[in-house]
Scaffold this motif. Structure first.
Motif, mmCIF file in Angstrom:
data_model
loop_
_atom_site.group_PDB
_atom_site.id
_atom_site.type_symbol
_atom_site.label_atom_id
_atom_site.label_comp_id
_atom_site.label_asym_id
_atom_site.label_seq_id
_atom_site.Cartn_x
_atom_site.Cartn_y
_atom_site.Cartn_z
ATOM 1 N N PHE A 222 0.826 -1.205 0.000
ATOM 2 C CA PHE A 222 0.000 0.000 0.000
ATOM 3 C C PHE A 222 0.861 1.257 0.000
ATOM 4 C CE2 PHE A 222 -2.268 3.327 2.390
ATOM 5 C CZ PHE A 222 -3.383 3.476 1.591
ATOM 6 N N MET A 223 1.908 1.268 0.811
ATOM 7 C CA MET A 223 2.759 2.447 0.894
ATOM 8 C C MET A 223 3.540 2.671 -0.404
ATOM 9 S SD MET A 223 1.995 3.846 3.631
ATOM 10 C CE MET A 223 3.273 5.109 3.650
ATOM 11 N N GLU A 224 4.042 1.603 -0.984
ATOM 12 C CA GLU A 224 4.760 1.734 -2.258
ATOM 13 C C GLU A 224 3.836 2.303 -3.329
ATOM 14 O OE1 GLU A 224 6.230 -2.163 -3.039
ATOM 15 O OE2 GLU A 224 7.965 -1.970 -1.696
ATOM 16 N N ALA A 225 2.620 1.785 -3.387
ATOM 17 C CA ALA A 225 1.655 2.264 -4.379
ATOM 18 C C ALA A 225 1.270 3.713 -4.112
ATOM 19 C CB ALA A 225 0.416 1.373 -4.373
ATOM 20 N N SER A 226 1.051 4.075 -2.853
ATOM 21 C CA SER A 226 0.642 5.437 -2.514
ATOM 22 C C SER A 226 1.729 6.445 -2.879
ATOM 23 C CB SER A 226 0.314 5.531 -1.017
ATOM 24 O OG SER A 226 -0.793 4.711 -0.692
ATOM 25 N N ARG A 227 2.974 6.096 -2.611
ATOM 26 C CA ARG A 227 4.078 7.005 -2.958
ATOM 27 C C ARG A 227 4.177 7.189 -4.475
ATOM 28 N NH1 ARG A 227 6.759 3.979 1.353
ATOM 29 N NH2 ARG A 227 6.894 5.319 3.208
ATOM 30 N N GLU A 228 4.018 6.094 -5.212
ATOM 31 C CA GLU A 228 4.081 6.189 -6.678
ATOM 32 C C GLU A 228 2.937 7.045 -7.211
ATOM 33 O OE1 GLU A 228 4.159 2.246 -8.225
ATOM 34 O OE2 GLU A 228 6.146 1.783 -7.392
ATOM 35 N N LEU A 229 1.750 6.889 -6.624
ATOM 36 C CA LEU A 229 0.608 7.691 -7.069
ATOM 37 C C LEU A 229 0.805 9.163 -6.732
ATOM 38 C CD1 LEU A 229 -2.370 5.330 -6.123
ATOM 39 C CD2 LEU A 229 -1.484 5.807 -8.414
ATOM 40 N N LYS A 230 1.381 9.455 -5.582
ATOM 41 C CA LYS A 230 1.644 10.852 -5.234
ATOM 42 C C LYS A 230 2.653 11.473 -6.206
ATOM 43 C CE LYS A 230 1.511 12.580 -1.173
ATOM 44 N NZ LYS A 230 1.771 12.990 0.227
ATOM 45 N N GLU A 231 3.659 10.684 -6.565
ATOM 46 C CA GLU A 231 4.631 11.170 -7.547
ATOM 47 C C GLU A 231 3.982 11.414 -8.900
ATOM 48 O OE1 GLU A 231 7.804 8.372 -7.649
ATOM 49 O OE2 GLU A 231 8.532 8.853 -5.624
ATOM 50 N N ALA A 232 2.908 10.650 -9.191
ATOM 51 C CA ALA A 232 2.201 10.808 -10.460
ATOM 52 C C ALA A 232 1.176 11.937 -10.414
ATOM 53 C CB ALA A 232 1.513 9.496 -10.840
ATOM 54 N N GLY A 233 1.058 12.609 -9.256
ATOM 55 C CA GLY A 233 0.162 13.758 -9.164
ATOM 56 C C GLY A 233 -1.091 13.546 -8.340
ATOM 57 N N MET A 234 -1.181 12.427 -7.597
ATOM 58 C CA MET A 234 -2.406 12.170 -6.829
ATOM 59 C C MET A 234 -2.649 13.251 -5.789
ATOM 60 S SD MET A 234 -3.520 8.812 -4.564
ATOM 61 C CE MET A 234 -2.141 8.957 -3.411
ATOM 62 N N GLN A 235 -3.846 13.809 -5.805
ATOM 63 C CA GLN A 235 -4.265 14.799 -4.813
ATOM 64 C C GLN A 235 -5.471 14.308 -4.006
ATOM 65 O OE1 GLN A 235 -4.692 18.757 -6.609
ATOM 66 N NE2 GLN A 235 -3.299 18.105 -8.243
ATOM 67 N N ARG A 236 -6.055 13.198 -4.429
ATOM 68 C CA ARG A 236 -7.167 12.586 -3.724
ATOM 69 C C ARG A 236 -7.166 11.097 -4.055
ATOM 70 N NH1 ARG A 236 -11.783 15.746 -7.358
ATOM 71 N NH2 ARG A 236 -11.619 14.429 -9.221
ATOM 72 N N MET A 237 -7.754 10.287 -3.151
ATOM 73 C CA MET A 237 -7.663 8.835 -3.328
ATOM 74 C C MET A 237 -9.020 8.163 -3.206
ATOM 75 S SD MET A 237 -5.668 5.919 -1.022
ATOM 76 C CE MET A 237 -4.015 6.207 -1.651
ATOM 77 N N VAL A 238 -9.227 7.166 -4.081
ATOM 78 C CA VAL A 238 -10.310 6.202 -3.912
ATOM 79 C C VAL A 238 -9.676 4.918 -3.399
ATOM 80 C CG1 VAL A 238 -12.090 4.817 -5.042
ATOM 81 C CG2 VAL A 238 -11.706 7.186 -5.766
ATOM 82 N N LEU A 239 -10.058 4.503 -2.185
ATOM 83 C CA LEU A 239 -9.587 3.247 -1.595
ATOM 84 C C LEU A 239 -10.714 2.238 -1.712
ATOM 85 C CD1 LEU A 239 -7.577 1.526 -0.014
ATOM 86 C CD2 LEU A 239 -8.465 2.554 2.090
ATOM 87 N N ASP A 240 -10.497 1.220 -2.522
ATOM 88 C CA ASP A 240 -11.549 0.237 -2.823
ATOM 89 C C ASP A 240 -11.363 -0.991 -1.937
ATOM 90 O OD1 ASP A 240 -13.477 -1.395 -3.905
ATOM 91 O OD2 ASP A 240 -12.915 -1.025 -5.991
ATOM 92 N N LEU A 241 -12.284 -1.178 -0.992
ATOM 93 C CA LEU A 241 -12.271 -2.335 -0.094
ATOM 94 C C LEU A 241 -13.439 -3.278 -0.383
ATOM 95 C CD1 LEU A 241 -11.370 -0.598 3.302
ATOM 96 C CD2 LEU A 241 -9.830 -1.691 1.664
ATOM 97 N N ARG A 242 -14.059 -3.137 -1.529
ATOM 98 C CA ARG A 242 -15.151 -4.045 -1.878
ATOM 99 C C ARG A 242 -14.625 -5.476 -2.014
ATOM 100 N NH1 ARG A 242 -17.518 -1.074 -7.092
ATOM 101 N NH2 ARG A 242 -15.266 -0.755 -7.355
#
Length: 558
Positions: free
Chosen positions: A217-237
């Motif tokens: 999760f942390m690796e993915a979150s850091r990569e998304l932030k580097e890609a410009g993420m300013q908001r997140m959808v966390l899918d726990l379905r």
């Protein structure tokens, strides 16, 4: 039956006490319990020595343990040694093998053929050139025709660095192919996919909570932030839970220091805990939407409950499963395990999400969930809140009302998308899977030539042609799903189903998208499914219209 069950429960008490290595004196607190244990020991000996037929003491013991746990709660279970090996792999999130997902294709003589569904990217099998659709006919000079799942586990798994020889028949090729594959460590990723939905919205899908989940999760979150993420959808379905610690650590990334994440209470002080946010999370300052449904349970509900109670995330979807019990694994000497409830957990507002249960009556427990879902089909969150007794109402940090007593109720309920009878007929017998398998057999070479190293281009550009759709409908006709004119519609039977051209055309775009996603998962991996299918994901697309509410909620919780 009742007397038999009580006797079996008693036998289990004796055996579990011995196998756990407990000192009976420290584990039993009354003379009555000692007497009961002696009675059970006597009954167990009589059954083994005097019953009319031979009995298997091991089987008797396992039945007794199951009987004991049936008296407790629906989530306390016994796992035998063989199953426990698979469970351990699942929670450790890795094993050693050749890196394929596979399926069995029914053979002409009743012996199933092992077929490659997809290869792990950069894994051992992909490196040597195995393709989706390849039929494995031999492993180390032994036939693989008629393999069972146990055979696959025994023959293809193995220690890292060891080699295995496989012989393959590739559809469209005359000659068989031989590959030598060096086994390696194969991760069982718990994060299905992480990618940018648009220039500012990151999407993360967690499948379960295992030992590697926080790291993934942390690796993915850091990569998304580097890609410009300013908001997140966390899918726990459909995330049924796992390690509580992983849920706590992930929740911590969204919450300010010292906020309560979850507490647990037990009659044993060792199992009564309180967990608070301790680190400065990298996701504390962005809006969050969490997607849940009726299969989101346990650790998923800890995350959703913590973020909802602190007004930190907008919860969207359908009411969650309702599992508020914490289990601990107690190993037995033969490798089997008692996974037993040791405490109940509570969200920061003090609510339990556990669905009420009557002892360990699993049938009544699960039926009550089905009835609840049916009764809420036409209601929104405010309607449901209005019918809840005050004793089950709690307040979030900002004073919003939330409920306990059976799952996490979303802030916004999005009802399940209805599925047409035509789609149900196709999916019910997996005709889409069969067609794609045959289509790849016929088109595999050109598919690999044009798209093998162009994953993103495939997702963005590849289209299912009208010719392919016509072939699909012709295939369905052969399987008993017939498309007819309005005035020629017939009554459907078990052997044949009839649908009008209008019904089928209404689902044509949906079905094209499904076939493309099926091809992508075979061509690449399961993560390729999501960016394709998300175009038709009703819950996700409705949630993406709720960012103003998510931002207002974030401001409310500050």
């Amino acid at each position: 039956m009742r007397r038999k069950k009580i006797a079996m429960v008693g036998v289990g008490l004796l055996i579990v006490g011995v196998l756990l290595g407990m000192q009976i004196g420290s584990a039993i607190s009354s003379d009555d319990t000692f007497e009961s244990m002696e009675k059970v020991q006597q009954a167990f000996a009589i059954i083994n020595q005097r019953y009319v037929d031979n009995v298997d003491p091991g089987s008797l013991a396992e039945e007794a343990i199951d009987g004991m746990l049936d008296e407790l709660d629906p989530h306390s279970i016994y796992i035998d040694a063989e199953r426990m090996r698979d469970v351990t792999e699942n929670f450790n999130a890795s094993f050693e093998g050749i890196g394929i997902s596979y399926e069995f294709i029914e053979g002409e003589d009743g012996g199933d053929t092992l077929a490659v569904l997809s290869t792990l990217p950069s894994g051992p099998s992909e490196k040597v050139g195995l393709w989706s659709g390849d039929r494995i006919i031999a492993v180390d000079d032994s036939t693989a025709i008629g393999f069972t799942q146990a055979d696959v586990e025994r023959k293809l798994k193995g220690a890292r660095g060891t080699k295995v020889n496989v012989r393959v028949v590739r559809p469209g090729y005359d000659e068989v192919m031989d590959f030598t594959i060096t086994r390696d460590k194969i991760p069982l990723n718990t994060l299905d996919v992480a990618y940018m939905l648009d220039e500012q919205t990151g999407y993360v899908k967690l499948q379960r909570f295992a030992r590697t989940t926080y790291k993934e999760f942390m690796e993915a979150s850091r990569e998304l932030k580097e890609a410009g993420m300013q908001r997140m959808v966390l899918d726990l379905r459909n995330n049924t839970g796992g390690f509580m610690d992983m849920a706590i650590r992930i929740s911590d990334e969204f919450l300010p220091d010292d906020k309560i994440i979850v507490s647990s209470k037990s009659r044993h002080t060792d199992f009564s805990t309180e967990s608070r946010a301790r680190v400065r999370g990298i996701l504390e300052n962005m809006p969050v939407i969490v997607l849940v449904n009726e299969q989101s349970a346990s650790a998923s509900e800890i995350v959703a409950g913590a973020l909802q109670d602190h007004d930190r995330a907008l919860i969207v979807g359908r009411r969650t499963f309702g599992k508020g019990l914490v289990q601990k694994q107690f190993p037995l000497k033969d490798g089997s395990v008692l996974r037993m409830t040791i405490s109940r957990y509570y969200t920061p507002s003090g609510r339990s999400v556990q669905t009420p249960y009557n002892g360990g009556d699993k049938e009544d427990y699960y039926n009550s969930k089905v009835e609840q879902r049916q009764s809420e089909l036409s209601l929104d969150a405010q309607d449901i809140l209005g019918d809840i007794p005050d004793s089950l109402k709690y307040k979030t940090t900002a004073g919003r009302t939330v409920i306990g007593g059976g799952g996490i109720l979303p802030d916004y309920i999005i009802r399940r998308d209805s599925i047409s009878m035509y789609v149900q007929a196709v999916l019910g017998r997996q005709f889409d899977l069969d067609f794609v398998r045959n289509w790849i057999n016929a088109n595999g070479e050109s598919l690999h030539k044009n798209w093998e190293d162009r994953r993103e281009a495939f997702i963005d550009e590849f289209q299912i042609s009208d010719a392919t759709m016509n072939a699909f409908e012709a295939y369905l006709d052969e399987q008993g799903i017939h498309i007819v004119a309005e005035d020629a519609l017939q009554e459907s039977t078990k052997e044949a189903r009839y649908f009008t051209r209008t019904e089928v055309d209404n689902e044509r775009a949906w079905m094209k998208n499904l076939l493309k996603a099926r091809i992508a998962t075979r061509m690449f991996d399961s993560a390729a499914w999501y960016p394709i299918r998300h175009k038709h994901d009703v819950t996700l697309n409705e949630a993406l219209n709720l960012w103003i509410s998510a931002e207002e909620l974030m401001a409310l919780g500050e």
